[in-house]
Scaffold this motif. Structure first.
Motif, PDB file in Angstrom:
ATOM      1  N   GLN A   7      -1.383  -3.740  15.422  1.00  0.00           N
ATOM      2  CA  GLN A   7      -2.253  -3.679  16.516  1.00  0.00           C
ATOM      3  C   GLN A   7      -1.366  -3.346  17.917  1.00  0.00           C
ATOM      4  O   GLN A   7      -0.484  -4.103  18.061  1.00  0.00           O
ATOM      5  CB  GLN A   7      -3.096  -5.013  16.584  1.00  0.00           C
ATOM      6  CG  GLN A   7      -4.220  -5.025  15.623  1.00  0.00           C
ATOM      7  CD  GLN A   7      -4.868  -6.275  15.750  1.00  0.00           C
ATOM      8  OE1 GLN A   7      -4.693  -7.366  16.907  1.00  0.00           O
ATOM      9  NE2 GLN A   7      -6.191  -6.471  15.238  1.00  0.00           N
ATOM     10  N   LYS A  10      -5.328  -5.685  21.758  1.00  0.00           N
ATOM     11  CA  LYS A  10      -6.287  -6.538  21.411  1.00  0.00           C
ATOM     12  C   LYS A  10      -7.053  -7.116  22.370  1.00  0.00           C
ATOM     13  O   LYS A  10      -6.447  -7.722  23.272  1.00  0.00           O
ATOM     14  CB  LYS A  10      -5.644  -7.646  20.402  1.00  0.00           C
ATOM     15  CG  LYS A  10      -6.642  -8.404  20.041  1.00  0.00           C
ATOM     16  CD  LYS A  10      -6.029  -9.455  18.809  1.00  0.00           C
ATOM     17  CE  LYS A  10      -7.211 -10.203  18.223  1.00  0.00           C
ATOM     18  NZ  LYS A  10      -8.049  -9.448  17.366  1.00  0.00           N
ATOM     19  N   GLU A  12     -10.226  -9.482  23.813  1.00  0.00           N
ATOM     20  CA  GLU A  12     -10.705 -10.683  23.257  1.00  0.00           C
ATOM     21  C   GLU A  12     -11.799 -11.085  24.334  1.00  0.00           C
ATOM     22  O   GLU A  12     -11.284 -11.763  25.315  1.00  0.00           O
ATOM     23  CB  GLU A  12      -9.825 -11.715  22.790  1.00  0.00           C
ATOM     24  CG  GLU A  12      -8.629 -11.457  21.739  1.00  0.00           C
ATOM     25  CD  GLU A  12      -7.782 -12.549  21.415  1.00  0.00           C
ATOM     26  OE1 GLU A  12      -7.637 -13.330  22.397  1.00  0.00           O
ATOM     27  OE2 GLU A  12      -7.208 -12.534  20.543  1.00  0.00           O
ATOM     28  N   SER A  52     -14.993  -7.216  22.810  1.00  0.00           N
ATOM     29  CA  SER A  52     -13.897  -7.384  21.837  1.00  0.00           C
ATOM     30  C   SER A  52     -13.540  -6.213  20.986  1.00  0.00           C
ATOM     31  O   SER A  52     -14.594  -5.738  20.263  1.00  0.00           O
ATOM     32  CB  SER A  52     -14.249  -8.765  20.830  1.00  0.00           C
ATOM     33  OG  SER A  52     -14.078  -9.881  21.618  1.00  0.00           O
ATOM     34  N   ASP A  54      -9.757  -3.864  18.961  1.00  0.00           N
ATOM     35  CA  ASP A  54      -8.634  -3.619  19.149  1.00  0.00           C
ATOM     36  C   ASP A  54      -8.214  -2.227  18.936  1.00  0.00           C
ATOM     37  O   ASP A  54      -9.156  -1.417  18.336  1.00  0.00           O
ATOM     38  CB  ASP A  54      -7.808  -4.394  18.002  1.00  0.00           C
ATOM     39  CG  ASP A  54      -8.651  -4.358  16.465  1.00  0.00           C
ATOM     40  OD1 ASP A  54      -8.227  -3.170  15.980  1.00  0.00           O
ATOM     41  OD2 ASP A  54      -9.052  -5.200  15.877  1.00  0.00           O
TER      42      ASP A  54
END
Length: 434
Positions: A7, A10, A12, A52, A54
């Motif tokens: 990743q 990311k 969140e 959210s 990635d």
């Protein structure tokens, strides 16, 4: 898994509210009040709600949606050109939301390149000087600056135009210059905001192809904002589809078309040509029973399964496709105890890769009377492509969301084959014999 890419980004739970954000406003947000209700009661505009996702290294991720969906706001939260109200953005493990201003500026310079919709070139600077600008900000010495700028200019096909001013270039050429400026800094992550939407359709398609070709060489991590599903399909990879500041579905174009999350998504993809999106691997029918190439004709079962009666798929010890054998040849073999399937197999017959579009696969299927084997990159048999499967996929697309699929099926009186309830991939699970 060892084959998974790491990743790079990311995101969140990122939320963005514009306006005078008080605890009372946040309480309304936490209670799940709709966007419009929050705006009427508080004057605050909800740009993003609990987003959210990635992004893997080397991936092109397309963030898309209609105007006002929050896609550009999301892009700018990645490098904090817009400050998130809540949530975290991790880039290579660094929480961008916690960086102090000096740290943030340094992190942006080494990590992100940006390409904007309207080029953002300095009109009084030459193309080379525009491309050098990011390196100039980084303090790179002039000779290295020039060399790296010229390398990027050549990569985007603008060699010979480096001394021209932006006003002397077409729109497509100016967008190439903007892309070259982002590439020159050698930033690992490119953020592209509606980068091609100001271009004419033909030039736009050319730029999409060139970006994909460049990506195959450079393997950057790219987050590309677009409102055009055709563009997202052309760029490939996954799509983050947004509506009213929220994510409604994440997946490849093929996954979203095959299984839309709700009516909004179904409407969004309704007019997409299924032949250009679905792949042969997704609609391939289960492989018929396979047989090892060393198996003698005499050792074949006396009564072959119906699926293998017409054409036998022959594989090696690793399950890789060797070729096919027409079932009607078996009875004509003179020495069945000495002849193997490998001896009879047609080894250069038509095959289709699992990741080939149906548009491409139909060209192969149209010239064959028998099902066409579908294989992966290693020629492992995934299944077979049949005219029946293609017709079923097209019929699936033509059935409106919420309609009675059975009624649509009954309407096609000439259609007698099975109609799939899903377009999920089918794997070859039948055991090999011999």
């Amino acid at each position: 898994m060892s084959g998974e890419r790491r990743q790079r980004i990311k995101v969140e739970g990122v939320t963005k509210l514009f306006g005078n954000v008080t605890q009372a406003v946040l309480d309304r947000l936490d209670r799940g009040e709709p966007r419009e209700a929050i705006n009427r009661a508080t004057g605050c505009v909800l740009g993003l709600r609990d987003v959210s996702f990635d992004v893997a290294e080397g991936e092109i991720l397309v963030v898309m949606g209609l105007s006002g969906s929050g896609k550009s706001t999301m892009l700018r939260c990645l490098n904090r050109l817009i400050e998130p109200t809540r949530g975290r953005v991790l880039v290579d493990g660094v929480d961008v939301t916690t960086l102090k201003p000096v740290e943030l500026r340094a992190f942006r310079r080494k990590t992100f390149g940006m390409v904007f919709q309207h080029f953002a070139l300095f009109p009084h600077r030459t193309i080379q000087e525009n491309v050098e600008f990011g390196l100039e900000i980084q303090g790179v010495e002039p000779i290295k600056r020039r060399d790296r700028a010229m390398q990027a200019i050549q990569q985007v096909g603008l060699k010979g135009w480096e001394k021209a001013l932006p006003s002397q270039l077409s729109g497509g050429m100016r967008q190439r210059a903007g892309l070259a400026r982002a590439l020159a800094t050698d930033a690992p992550i490119l953020l592209m905001d509606e980068a091609f939407s100001a271009l004419d359709p033909l030039i736009r398609r050319e730029m999409q192809k060139e970006l994909v070709q460049l990506q195959n060489q450079l393997r950057k991590t790219i987050v590309f904002v677009s409102h055009d599903l055709d563009e997202a399909i052309a760029l490939g990879g996954r799509i983050v589809l947004m509506k009213d500041g929220e994510i409604v579905q994440i997946g490849t174009a093929e996954e979203i078309l095959a299984a839309p999350a709700n009516d909004y998504v179904a409407d969004f993809v309704e007019h997409i040509n299924v032949l250009s999106v679905l792949t042969a691997g997704r609609i391939a029918e289960s492989a018929p029973p396979t047989f090892r190439e060393g198996l003698r004709i005499a050792d074949l079962p006396a009564r072959l399964p119906a699926a293998a009666a017409e054409t036998l798929c022959v594989v090696d010890e690793a399950g890789r496709l060797v070729g096919t054998v027409a079932g009607d040849l078996l009875d004509a073999v003179v020495h069945p105890d000495r002849t193997t399937l490998g001896d009879l197999a047609v080894r250069n017959g038509p095959v289709v890769r699992g990741d080939a579009s149906l548009q491409a696969a139909l060209t192969v299927l149209a010239g064959c009377r028998e099902p066409v084997p579908v294989v992966d990159d290693n020629r492992v048999l995934l299944g077979v492509l049949t005219a029946r499967a293609v017709v079923a996929a097209l019929a699936h697309q033509q059935t409106p969301p919420g309609a009675d699929a059975g009624a649509a099926d009954r309407k096609e009186a000439a259609w007698t084959g099975p109609f799939p309830s899903s377009l999920s991939p089918r794997s070859a699970t039948a055991p090999s014999r011999g």
